[in-house]
Write a protein that holds these residues in place. Structure first.
Motif, PDB file in Angstrom:
ATOM      1  N   ASP A   5       0.844  -1.185   0.000  1.00 19.31           N
ATOM      2  CA  ASP A   5       0.000   0.000   0.000  1.00 19.31           C
ATOM      3  C   ASP A   5       0.886   1.245   0.000  1.00 19.31           C
ATOM      4  O   ASP A   5       1.863   1.316   0.734  1.00 19.31           O
ATOM      5  CB  ASP A   5      -0.870  -0.039   1.262  1.00 19.31           C
ATOM      6  CG  ASP A   5      -1.893   1.068   1.305  1.00 19.31           C
ATOM      7  OD1 ASP A   5      -1.860   1.955   0.446  1.00 19.31           O
ATOM      8  OD2 ASP A   5      -2.737   1.025   2.218  1.00 19.31           O
ATOM      9  N   THR A   8      -2.279   5.063   1.030  1.00 19.91           N
ATOM     10  CA  THR A   8      -3.552   5.673   0.671  1.00 19.91           C
ATOM     11  C   THR A   8      -4.723   5.048   1.414  1.00 19.91           C
ATOM     12  O   THR A   8      -5.801   5.619   1.440  1.00 19.91           O
ATOM     13  CB  THR A   8      -3.812   5.549  -0.842  1.00 19.91           C
ATOM     14  OG1 THR A   8      -3.784   4.170  -1.196  1.00 19.91           O
ATOM     15  CG2 THR A   8      -2.780   6.309  -1.639  1.00 19.91           C
ATOM     16  N   ALA A   9      -4.526   3.898   2.016  1.00 17.83           N
ATOM     17  CA  ALA A   9      -5.635   3.217   2.686  1.00 17.83           C
ATOM     18  C   ALA A   9      -6.151   4.048   3.851  1.00 17.83           C
ATOM     19  O   ALA A   9      -5.398   4.495   4.699  1.00 17.83           O
ATOM     20  CB  ALA A   9      -5.195   1.845   3.169  1.00 17.83           C
ATOM     21  N   GLN A  11      -7.282   7.044   4.003  1.00 14.27           N
ATOM     22  CA  GLN A  11      -6.917   8.453   4.032  1.00 14.27           C
ATOM     23  C   GLN A  11      -8.186   9.314   4.122  1.00 14.27           C
ATOM     24  O   GLN A  11      -8.959   9.390   3.179  1.00 14.27           O
ATOM     25  CB  GLN A  11      -6.108   8.805   2.786  1.00 14.27           C
ATOM     26  CG  GLN A  11      -5.318  10.067   2.911  1.00 14.27           C
ATOM     27  CD  GLN A  11      -4.386  10.247   1.727  1.00 14.27           C
ATOM     28  OE1 GLN A  11      -4.726   9.889   0.605  1.00 14.27           O
ATOM     29  NE2 GLN A  11      -3.223  10.805   1.971  1.00 14.27           N
ATOM     30  N   GLU A 145     -12.440   9.004   1.519  1.00 10.62           N
ATOM     31  CA  GLU A 145     -11.391   8.007   1.288  1.00 10.62           C
ATOM     32  C   GLU A 145     -11.225   7.696  -0.196  1.00 10.62           C
ATOM     33  O   GLU A 145     -10.108   7.646  -0.709  1.00 10.62           O
ATOM     34  CB  GLU A 145     -11.681   6.725   2.062  1.00 10.62           C
ATOM     35  CG  GLU A 145     -10.607   5.674   1.864  1.00 10.62           C
ATOM     36  CD  GLU A 145     -10.796   4.415   2.702  1.00 10.62           C
ATOM     37  OE1 GLU A 145     -10.115   3.420   2.398  1.00 10.62           O
ATOM     38  OE2 GLU A 145     -11.608   4.422   3.640  1.00 10.62           O
ATOM     39  N   MET A 146     -12.338   7.490  -0.892  1.00 12.15           N
ATOM     40  CA  MET A 146     -12.242   7.147  -2.310  1.00 12.15           C
ATOM     41  C   MET A 146     -11.763   8.317  -3.168  1.00 12.15           C
ATOM     42  O   MET A 146     -11.029   8.110  -4.140  1.00 12.15           O
ATOM     43  CB  MET A 146     -13.592   6.618  -2.816  1.00 12.15           C
ATOM     44  CG  MET A 146     -13.942   5.237  -2.270  1.00 12.15           C
ATOM     45  SD  MET A 146     -12.695   3.975  -2.668  1.00 12.15           S
ATOM     46  CE  MET A 146     -12.830   3.924  -4.461  1.00 12.15           C
ATOM     47  N   ASN A 148      -9.626  10.573  -2.220  1.00 11.17           N
ATOM     48  CA  ASN A 148      -8.175  10.604  -1.994  1.00 11.17           C
ATOM     49  C   ASN A 148      -7.482   9.444  -2.703  1.00 11.17           C
ATOM     50  O   ASN A 148      -6.408   9.629  -3.293  1.00 11.17           O
ATOM     51  CB  ASN A 148      -7.853  10.592  -0.502  1.00 11.17           C
ATOM     52  CG  ASN A 148      -8.177  11.921   0.143  1.00 11.17           C
ATOM     53  OD1 ASN A 148      -8.020  12.973  -0.458  1.00 11.17           O
ATOM     54  ND2 ASN A 148      -8.642  11.889   1.383  1.00 11.17           N
ATOM     55  N   LEU A 149      -8.074   8.279  -2.668  1.00 14.71           N
ATOM     56  CA  LEU A 149      -7.488   7.123  -3.337  1.00 14.71           C
ATOM     57  C   LEU A 149      -7.362   7.371  -4.835  1.00 14.71           C
ATOM     58  O   LEU A 149      -6.294   7.163  -5.415  1.00 14.71           O
ATOM     59  CB  LEU A 149      -8.352   5.876  -3.093  1.00 14.71           C
ATOM     60  CG  LEU A 149      -7.834   4.621  -3.793  1.00 14.71           C
ATOM     61  CD1 LEU A 149      -6.939   3.834  -2.852  1.00 14.71           C
ATOM     62  CD2 LEU A 149      -8.974   3.780  -4.285  1.00 14.71           C
ATOM     63  N   ASN A 152      -4.691   9.900  -5.703  1.00 13.94           N
ATOM     64  CA  ASN A 152      -3.339   9.332  -5.583  1.00 13.94           C
ATOM     65  C   ASN A 152      -3.000   8.378  -6.726  1.00 13.94           C
ATOM     66  O   ASN A 152      -1.808   8.120  -6.963  1.00 13.94           O
ATOM     67  CB  ASN A 152      -3.172   8.623  -4.233  1.00 13.94           C
ATOM     68  CG  ASN A 152      -3.031   9.602  -3.096  1.00 13.94           C
ATOM     69  OD1 ASN A 152      -2.521  10.699  -3.253  1.00 13.94           O
ATOM     70  ND2 ASN A 152      -3.514   9.220  -1.927  1.00 13.94           N
ATOM     71  N   LEU A 153      -3.988   7.872  -7.423  1.00 13.85           N
ATOM     72  CA  LEU A 153      -3.736   6.977  -8.555  1.00 13.85           C
ATOM     73  C   LEU A 153      -3.434   7.750  -9.832  1.00 13.85           C
ATOM     74  O   LEU A 153      -2.896   7.184 -10.779  1.00 13.85           O
ATOM     75  CB  LEU A 153      -4.935   6.060  -8.789  1.00 13.85           C
ATOM     76  CG  LEU A 153      -5.178   4.989  -7.728  1.00 13.85           C
ATOM     77  CD1 LEU A 153      -6.461   4.223  -8.030  1.00 13.85           C
ATOM     78  CD2 LEU A 153      -4.002   4.036  -7.633  1.00 13.85           C
TER      79      LEU A 153
END
Length: 154
Positions: A5, A8-9, A11, A145-146, A148-149, A152-153
């Motif tokens: 990971d 990002t988990a 976040q 959370e999603m 931010n995920l 980050n991708l």
């Protein structure tokens, strides 16, 4: 192959995010509490008040169209669907639950935007009331959370 990971988990920093909420008015005694819990949690996660847009639509079947309009604007990092569908004596419950859920998912996939689906489906008003606050908090957390995920991708 498993990759570590990249931090990002989970976040949950919403300070840089713009979030749109679409709330169904049907079963308003439930959806108002759901919306209040969601809104409070977004603020607790750092989302600025002026970066939260809150729309109200008649019912769960209208939620996906409003979500689509928000997604098309490209002004939001995440969206939240709020509603409450309570089983009745006819097939209408299944129709509304299935079609609203499919519509929410379609908008998320078509526009590549995270949408937290907090449209409660319950057997009775008591069951919906038991879930309204927790589901609102969960929706805010999932949206942040999603967002931010996915950021980050990129």
């Amino acid at each position: 192959m498993f990759h570590a990971d990249k931090g990002t988990a989970g976040q949950l920093d919403g300070s840089a995010l713009h979030v749109g909420i679409v709330q169904a008015r049907f079963n308003e005694q439930i959806t108002n509490t759901l919306a209040a819990a969601c809104h409070a949690e977004l603020l607790a996660l750092g989302v600025q008040e002026q970066h939260i847009t809150h729309l109200r639509v008649p019912g769960a079947l209208e939620v996906p169209l409003a979500l689509q309009a928000l997604a098309e604007s490209d002004d939001y990092d995440a969206l939240i669907a709020l509603g409450c569908i309570i089983r009745g004596e006819t097939y209408h419950f299944e129709l509304v639950a299935n079609e609203s859920g499919a519509g929410v998912t379609r908008v998320a996939l078509d526009y590549q935007i995270p949408i937290a689906n907090a449209i409660i489906t319950a057997e009775n008003p008591e069951q919906a009331a038991e879930r309204q606050s927790e589901k609102g908090v969960d929706a805010a957390r999932v949206a942040v959370e999603m967002a931010n995920l996915l950021a980050n991708l990129e």
